[in-house]
Design a protein around this motif. Structure first.
Motif, short mmCIF file in Angstrom:
data_model
loop_
_atom_site.label_atom_id
_atom_site.label_comp_id
_atom_site.label_asym_id
_atom_site.label_seq_id
_atom_site.Cartn_x
_atom_site.Cartn_y
_atom_site.Cartn_z
N HIS A 53 0.81 -1.22 0.00
CA HIS A 53 0.00 0.00 0.00
C HIS A 53 0.84 1.28 0.00
CE1 HIS A 53 -2.89 3.01 1.33
NE2 HIS A 53 -2.13 3.25 2.38
N ALA A 54 1.70 1.40 0.98
CA ALA A 54 2.39 2.69 1.20
C ALA A 54 3.54 2.91 0.22
CB ALA A 54 2.93 2.75 2.63
N GLU A 55 3.86 4.20 0.04
CA GLU A 55 5.11 4.53 -0.65
C GLU A 55 6.24 4.39 0.36
OE1 GLU A 55 4.66 7.57 -4.12
OE2 GLU A 55 3.95 8.48 -2.28
N ILE A 56 7.45 4.30 -0.16
CA ILE A 56 8.59 4.14 0.74
C ILE A 56 9.60 5.27 0.47
CG2 ILE A 56 9.72 2.44 -0.77
CD1 ILE A 56 10.55 1.01 1.81
N LEU A 57 10.02 5.91 1.54
CA LEU A 57 11.02 6.99 1.44
C LEU A 57 12.27 6.55 2.17
CD1 LEU A 57 10.62 10.79 1.87
CD2 LEU A 57 12.19 9.60 3.40
N PHE A 58 13.40 6.67 1.50
CA PHE A 58 14.69 6.47 2.16
C PHE A 58 15.24 7.84 2.49
CE2 PHE A 58 15.86 2.21 -0.18
CZ PHE A 58 14.96 1.52 0.62
N ASP A 59 15.43 8.12 3.78
CA ASP A 59 15.89 9.46 4.19
C ASP A 59 17.42 9.50 4.12
OD1 ASP A 59 15.99 12.03 5.09
OD2 ASP A 59 15.49 11.55 7.18
N ILE A 60 17.93 9.61 2.89
CA ILE A 60 19.38 9.51 2.71
C ILE A 60 20.09 10.85 2.91
CG2 ILE A 60 19.21 7.49 1.23
CD1 ILE A 60 19.64 9.19 -1.22
N LYS A 61 19.33 11.95 2.94
CA LYS A 61 19.90 13.29 3.19
C LYS A 61 21.17 13.51 2.35
CE LYS A 61 18.13 14.24 7.90
NZ LYS A 61 17.44 13.07 8.42
N THR A 62 21.06 13.35 1.04
CA THR A 62 22.23 13.50 0.16
C THR A 62 22.86 14.90 0.28
OG1 THR A 62 21.62 11.79 -1.40
CG2 THR A 62 22.88 13.62 -2.30
N ASN A 63 24.19 14.91 0.39
CA ASN A 63 24.97 16.15 0.47
C ASN A 63 25.82 16.38 -0.78
OD1 ASN A 63 24.66 17.22 3.28
ND2 ASN A 63 25.24 15.14 3.75
N ASP A 64 26.21 15.30 -1.45
CA ASP A 64 27.12 15.37 -2.60
C ASP A 64 26.91 14.06 -3.37
OD1 ASP A 64 29.07 16.40 -4.25
OD2 ASP A 64 30.74 16.03 -2.88
N GLU A 65 27.58 13.92 -4.51
CA GLU A 65 27.44 12.68 -5.29
C GLU A 65 25.96 12.42 -5.61
OE1 GLU A 65 29.77 10.48 -6.44
OE2 GLU A 65 31.22 10.02 -4.86
N GLY A 66 25.25 13.49 -6.00
CA GLY A 66 23.80 13.40 -6.17
C GLY A 66 23.37 12.34 -7.17
N ASP A 67 24.04 12.29 -8.30
CA ASP A 67 23.66 11.36 -9.35
C ASP A 67 23.78 9.91 -8.84
OD1 ASP A 67 23.25 11.22 -12.45
OD2 ASP A 67 24.82 9.75 -11.99
N TYR A 68 24.92 9.59 -8.26
CA TYR A 68 25.18 8.22 -7.79
C TYR A 68 24.22 7.81 -6.68
CZ TYR A 68 27.45 4.10 -5.94
OH TYR A 68 27.68 2.82 -5.52
N GLU A 69 24.07 8.69 -5.68
CA GLU A 69 23.25 8.32 -4.52
C GLU A 69 21.78 8.15 -4.90
OE1 GLU A 69 23.84 10.47 -0.89
OE2 GLU A 69 25.97 9.98 -0.84
N PHE A 70 21.26 9.05 -5.77
CA PHE A 70 19.85 8.94 -6.14
C PHE A 70 19.61 7.72 -7.04
CE2 PHE A 70 16.77 12.53 -5.09
CZ PHE A 70 17.35 12.76 -3.86
N LYS A 71 20.51 7.47 -7.97
CA LYS A 71 20.32 6.27 -8.82
C LYS A 71 20.33 5.01 -7.93
CE LYS A 71 22.00 7.91 -13.26
NZ LYS A 71 23.19 8.15 -14.07
N SER A 72 21.27 4.96 -6.99
CA SER A 72 21.36 3.78 -6.10
C SER A 72 20.10 3.65 -5.25
CB SER A 72 22.56 3.90 -5.16
OG SER A 72 23.75 4.01 -5.89
N GLY A 73 19.60 4.75 -4.74
CA GLY A 73 18.42 4.73 -3.86
C GLY A 73 17.16 4.29 -4.59
N TYR A 74 16.96 4.82 -5.81
CA TYR A 74 15.77 4.39 -6.57
C TYR A 74 15.89 2.92 -6.99
CZ TYR A 74 14.35 9.34 -6.88
OH TYR A 74 13.96 10.62 -6.59
N LYS A 75 17.10 2.52 -7.37
CA LYS A 75 17.28 1.11 -7.76
C LYS A 75 17.03 0.19 -6.57
CE LYS A 75 20.59 1.90 -11.47
NZ LYS A 75 22.03 2.02 -11.73
N ALA A 76 17.26 0.71 -5.35
CA ALA A 76 17.02 -0.10 -4.14
C ALA A 76 15.54 -0.08 -3.73
CB ALA A 76 17.90 0.41 -3.00
#
Ligand SMILES: O=C([C@H](O)CO)[C@H](O)[C@H](O)COP(=O)(O)O
Length: 207
Positions: A53-76
């Motif tokens: 039912h619910a959406e899932i949020l990962f509170d990764i609080k990205t500071n740098d390496e935006g492209d890498y961290e967001f791609k990894s988080g969505y893939k997860a």
């Protein structure tokens, strides 16, 4: 208004068990920063496939390496990922581009930012803007007042979220105010004796 329940400072097993219990009740389950740091994407990547039912949020609080961290988080498996608004604008441009490419949401955490510093972020017009009072701060936080001031300054920001010690009383006030898309509740749900009952009470108050 949506309810996002944040799970912070729990073991991996407790985090996963509580996330699955909250899935049928709340709109968004937040896997808190502590869980992301303690266990990482690899340990959490199967969770989304167990949600109904619910959406899932990962509170990764990205500071740098935006492209890498967001791609990894969505893939997860994240539907929503967080980036700190006070960081270099290039980082936010990268995270926004990745969120658009994946057709998922970007949450800009405005923690410790002054209202006037936020103007350049308005170009990310599909982002969620999170008014977030620091867990470590000893100052008081008036959630409805913060939302009202933010809305007055940035009326075009249609997606507002608010976090930081939200209780049932402030949830009711925010619901009545009707300017906030998402309220984020951590300790008042995950730290309650019965987190499921507590989440149900919050849902009753905001619907
Ligand atoms: O994001 C959070 C904080 O920065 C700790 O990582 C919390 O999840 C958020 O503030 C909600 O928690 P409560 O303040 O306990 O409601």
């Amino acid at each position: 208004m949506k309810l996002q329940a944040a799970i912070d400072r729990r073991s991996l097993q407790e985090t996963i068990e509580l996330a699955k219990k909250l899935d049928p009740i709340v709109d968004i389950v937040e896997i808190g920063t502590s869980a992301i740091k303690d266990f990482g994407f690899a340990a959490l990547k199967n969770l989304k496939s167990e949600f109904h039912h619910a959406e899932i949020l990962f509170d990764i609080k990205t500071n740098d390496e935006g492209d890498y961290e967001f791609k990894s988080g969505y893939k997860a498996g994240a539907d929503i990922l967080t980036v700190m608004g006070a960081m270099d604008l290039s980082t936010l441009k990268k995270t926004y581009q990745v969120s658009q490419d994946f057709h998922r949401d970007m949450f800009i955490d405005l923690m410790a930012m002054k209202n006037q510093q936020i103007a350049p972020l308005m170009k990310f017009n599909q982002a969620i803007f999170g008014l977030h009072h620091s867990h470590d701060s000893s100052s008081n936080f008036d959630a409805t007042d913060s939302v009202a001031k933010f809305h007055e300054t940035y009326p075009s920001a249609s997606r507002i979220a608010v976090a930081g010690g939200i209780d049932l009383k402030s949830a009711a006030a925010l619901s009545k105010q009707n300017l906030t898309e998402i309220i984020i509740v951590g300790g008042a749900i995950s730290g309650a004796d019965d987190p499921v009952q507590s989440a149900k009470k919050f849902m009753e108050v905001i619907k």
